[in-house]
Design a protein around this motif. Sequence first.
Motif, PDB file in Angstrom:
ATOM      1  N   ASP B 168       0.826  -1.210   0.000  1.00 19.95           N
ATOM      2  CA  ASP B 168       0.000   0.000   0.000  1.00 19.95           C
ATOM      3  C   ASP B 168       0.862   1.262   0.000  1.00 19.95           C
ATOM      4  O   ASP B 168       2.028   1.241   0.393  1.00 19.95           O
ATOM      5  CB  ASP B 168      -0.892   0.021   1.262  1.00 19.95           C
ATOM      6  N   LEU B 169       0.256   2.370  -0.404  1.00 19.67           N
ATOM      7  CA  LEU B 169       0.969   3.647  -0.409  1.00 19.67           C
ATOM      8  C   LEU B 169       1.294   4.076   1.017  1.00 19.67           C
ATOM      9  O   LEU B 169       0.574   3.718   1.954  1.00 19.67           O
ATOM     10  CB  LEU B 169       0.097   4.710  -1.077  1.00 19.67           C
ATOM     11  N   PRO B 170       2.361   4.824   1.187  1.00 21.66           N
ATOM     12  CA  PRO B 170       2.700   5.327   2.523  1.00 21.66           C
ATOM     13  C   PRO B 170       1.738   6.443   2.935  1.00 21.66           C
ATOM     14  O   PRO B 170       1.062   7.030   2.092  1.00 21.66           O
ATOM     15  CB  PRO B 170       4.107   5.902   2.331  1.00 21.66           C
ATOM     16  N   THR B 171       1.655   6.710   4.234  1.00 21.95           N
ATOM     17  CA  THR B 171       0.843   7.845   4.697  1.00 21.95           C
ATOM     18  C   THR B 171       1.773   8.882   5.317  1.00 21.95           C
ATOM     19  O   THR B 171       2.808   8.543   5.903  1.00 21.95           O
ATOM     20  CB  THR B 171      -0.186   7.415   5.750  1.00 21.95           C
ATOM     21  N   GLN B 184       8.389  28.974  10.331  1.00 27.96           N
ATOM     22  CA  GLN B 184       7.840  27.724  10.831  1.00 27.96           C
ATOM     23  C   GLN B 184       8.687  26.523  10.438  1.00 27.96           C
ATOM     24  O   GLN B 184       9.312  26.510   9.384  1.00 27.96           O
ATOM     25  CB  GLN B 184       6.430  27.518  10.283  1.00 27.96           C
ATOM     26  N   THR B 185       8.692  25.512  11.306  1.00 25.47           N
ATOM     27  CA  THR B 185       9.205  24.214  10.882  1.00 25.47           C
ATOM     28  C   THR B 185       8.102  23.184  11.089  1.00 25.47           C
ATOM     29  O   THR B 185       7.282  23.299  11.995  1.00 25.47           O
ATOM     30  CB  THR B 185      10.451  23.777  11.674  1.00 25.47           C
ATOM     31  N   PHE B 186       8.098  22.212  10.206  1.00 22.51           N
ATOM     32  CA  PHE B 186       7.057  21.182  10.212  1.00 22.51           C
ATOM     33  C   PHE B 186       7.682  19.844  10.583  1.00 22.51           C
ATOM     34  O   PHE B 186       8.778  19.523  10.106  1.00 22.51           O
ATOM     35  CB  PHE B 186       6.417  21.070   8.827  1.00 22.51           C
ATOM     36  N   GLU B 187       6.967  19.104  11.422  1.00 15.71           N
ATOM     37  CA  GLU B 187       7.433  17.770  11.771  1.00 15.71           C
ATOM     38  C   GLU B 187       6.447  16.783  11.173  1.00 15.71           C
ATOM     39  O   GLU B 187       5.248  16.828  11.468  1.00 15.71           O
ATOM     40  CB  GLU B 187       7.473  17.638  13.290  1.00 15.71           C
ATOM     41  N   VAL B 188       6.946  15.927  10.311  1.00 12.69           N
ATOM     42  CA  VAL B 188       6.061  15.044   9.561  1.00 12.69           C
ATOM     43  C   VAL B 188       6.441  13.581   9.815  1.00 12.69           C
ATOM     44  O   VAL B 188       7.630  13.252   9.929  1.00 12.69           O
ATOM     45  CB  VAL B 188       6.149  15.351   8.045  1.00 12.69           C
ATOM     46  N   GLU B 189       5.409  12.755   9.919  1.00 22.87           N
ATOM     47  CA  GLU B 189       5.643  11.326  10.078  1.00 22.87           C
ATOM     48  C   GLU B 189       5.270  10.617   8.779  1.00 22.87           C
ATOM     49  O   GLU B 189       4.248  10.930   8.169  1.00 22.87           O
ATOM     50  CB  GLU B 189       4.778  10.791  11.212  1.00 22.87           C
ATOM     51  N   CYS B 190       6.095   9.648   8.378  1.00 20.93           N
ATOM     52  CA  CYS B 190       5.781   8.813   7.225  1.00 20.93           C
ATOM     53  C   CYS B 190       5.665   7.373   7.712  1.00 20.93           C
ATOM     54  O   CYS B 190       6.556   6.887   8.417  1.00 20.93           O
ATOM     55  CB  CYS B 190       6.888   8.941   6.168  1.00 20.93           C
ATOM     56  N   ASP B 196       5.844  -2.086   9.044  1.00 22.81           N
ATOM     57  CA  ASP B 196       6.103  -1.556  10.381  1.00 22.81           C
ATOM     58  C   ASP B 196       7.113  -0.411  10.381  1.00 22.81           C
ATOM     59  O   ASP B 196       7.894  -0.271  11.323  1.00 22.81           O
ATOM     60  CB  ASP B 196       6.626  -2.679  11.296  1.00 22.81           C
ATOM     61  N   ILE B 197       7.084   0.358   9.302  1.00 23.26           N
ATOM     62  CA  ILE B 197       8.027   1.488   9.228  1.00 23.26           C
ATOM     63  C   ILE B 197       7.322   2.766   9.643  1.00 23.26           C
ATOM     64  O   ILE B 197       6.175   3.021   9.248  1.00 23.26           O
ATOM     65  CB  ILE B 197       8.588   1.633   7.794  1.00 23.26           C
ATOM     66  N   GLN B 198       7.996   3.550  10.453  1.00 23.02           N
ATOM     67  CA  GLN B 198       7.419   4.774  10.999  1.00 23.02           C
ATOM     68  C   GLN B 198       8.595   5.705  11.268  1.00 23.02           C
ATOM     69  O   GLN B 198       9.352   5.500  12.214  1.00 23.02           O
ATOM     70  CB  GLN B 198       6.696   4.402  12.301  1.00 23.02           C
ATOM     71  N   VAL B 199       8.762   6.699  10.413  1.00 23.52           N
ATOM     72  CA  VAL B 199       9.907   7.608  10.564  1.00 23.52           C
ATOM     73  C   VAL B 199       9.399   9.036  10.609  1.00 23.52           C
ATOM     74  O   VAL B 199       8.312   9.346  10.107  1.00 23.52           O
ATOM     75  CB  VAL B 199      10.893   7.465   9.379  1.00 23.52           C
ATOM     76  N   THR B 200      10.149   9.951  11.214  1.00 29.52           N
ATOM     77  CA  THR B 200       9.750  11.359  11.241  1.00 29.52           C
ATOM     78  C   THR B 200      10.893  12.217  10.727  1.00 29.52           C
ATOM     79  O   THR B 200      12.066  11.833  10.772  1.00 29.52           O
ATOM     80  CB  THR B 200       9.395  11.829  12.666  1.00 29.52           C
ATOM     81  N   ALA B 201      10.520  13.401  10.216  1.00 27.37           N
ATOM     82  CA  ALA B 201      11.533  14.341   9.730  1.00 27.37           C
ATOM     83  C   ALA B 201      10.976  15.748   9.843  1.00 27.37           C
ATOM     84  O   ALA B 201       9.757  15.952   9.839  1.00 27.37           O
ATOM     85  CB  ALA B 201      11.891  14.023   8.273  1.00 27.37           C
ATOM     86  N   GLY B 202      11.872  16.715   9.950  1.00 31.35           N
ATOM     87  CA  GLY B 202      11.456  18.113  10.048  1.00 31.35           C
ATOM     88  C   GLY B 202      11.904  18.892   8.828  1.00 31.35           C
ATOM     89  O   GLY B 202      12.874  18.514   8.165  1.00 31.35           O
TER      90      GLY B 202
END
Lengths: 252, 252
Positions: B168-171, B184-190, B196-202
């Motif tokens: 499936d596509l990532p969210t 502003q800075t944005f913190e996003v989760e993919c 079971d992959i869950q990563v974040t980046a700003g």
Amino acid sequence: MSGPDSLQADLAYRFGSAALLEQALTHRSHSARHNERLEFLGDSVLNFVVAALLFKRFPRIDEGDLSRLRANLVKQAALAEIAGRLQLSQYLRLGEGELKSGGFRRPSILADAVEAIFGAVFLDGGFDAAQKVIEHQYEPILQNVDPKTLGKDPKTLLQELLQGRKLDLPTYTVLATHGAAHSQTFEVECRVPKLDIQVTAGGASRRAAEQLAAEKAIAAVKALAPARTGRGARPRKSAQLTLPVAVAQEKK
Amino acid sequence: MSGPDSLQADLAYRFGSAALLEQALTHRSHSARHNERLEFLGDSVLNFVVAALLFKRFPRIDEGDLSRLRANLVKQAALAEIAGRLQLSQYLRLGEGELKSGGFRRPSILADAVEAIFGAVFLDGGFDAAQKVIEHQYEPILQNVDPKTLGKDPKTLLQELLQGRKLDLPTYTVLATHGAAHSQTFEVECRVPKLDIQVTAGGASRRAAEQLAAEKAIAAVKALAPARTGRGARPRKSAQLTLPVAVAQEKK
């Protein structure tokens, strides 16, 4: 195949590979061996050859003006005009759907085919052949290019025209808007008080209406006071101010 | 003039007119005979030569992919890299202000000078000479080009990677925003739930943060499950997925 023969005569180029010319004339709706990759190649050889032509022909204008001139000479409308001169629509190979919906008259299809032909000449005969074919098509166009005006929009041209006569900038006022949100029309007035000029025009956007109004104002300025023949204002220039009309029409 | 001599050696081209090479190396801050018109000419010969190179090297990819590849190969960062290899910064002629502010390191100034040099070679030696010089600079670059990935952003690459594995596509979810409106800075989760992959980046924008998160997710996918070697999934492809890192950094 008398068709492609007369096309090759008009191009002043005879293809070694008839298949390449055929592919250049084939729209993707017709068959898998279509002209889109040739168009990519042709677009870049065209951009380069026209850049080199302008570079040599106008040794004193800066790179910004060179870019503006080139953009105007290679845009879809200019290529569709070349397609018209070559009567390309009668050689195009289109799928049934495109044929029925008049695809052979569509400027985008015609312009793409012109670029594809230039690309095909490059593959068939090398760079010098492509350069010759492109220059041959652009000779009549370049003779009428005024680097000061080609590709400038009417508002810019009106401003430059008035500045050249030491007159104040024109003013633009929205007089009225008609219709619902998604199909609005704008009525704009353009005034040049010192010359008692006051014209109005309508358009689908404020910008479009302003450009049309500027076009009318340019005509009014020129009717009132023909360009003086003093230093920096040769009459030839003013005669060529009619060029931007085509530009404005495209923006609608 | 040992400087330009070694530059000419690196270009594998010897100028008939030393003045042309000098002009190509002259920024507008230095003197009136600067390189901007040459840059216009060089940009177009470069675009064409790279288009022709790609056309021949990749006979099966469509014009959209050809355009994407070319855009990536002629962009400022790619040209600045060529400038670095040629050690152009030591030959540039800059005005005092630019010199003091480190203009000889600025990617835009370096990239423009590379284009101007290509334009100067064309004027000096004709098209074949320019083609040779450009191809010589691009040979090492083209050897590492993967037409499937070069120039695609990490989100697109992640999507293609997952689709290739029937996942499936990532969210993407914005977890938080920090700072005032203009900084502003944005913190996003993919997330890739199936793996079971869950990563974040700003990042400074939502889009930038998403691209960085996608980049991390690509690394995570590859660490978890190396590309299968079945049909349509050669390991070579996956190894070259590191390329988009440079793309993402440019977007910040």
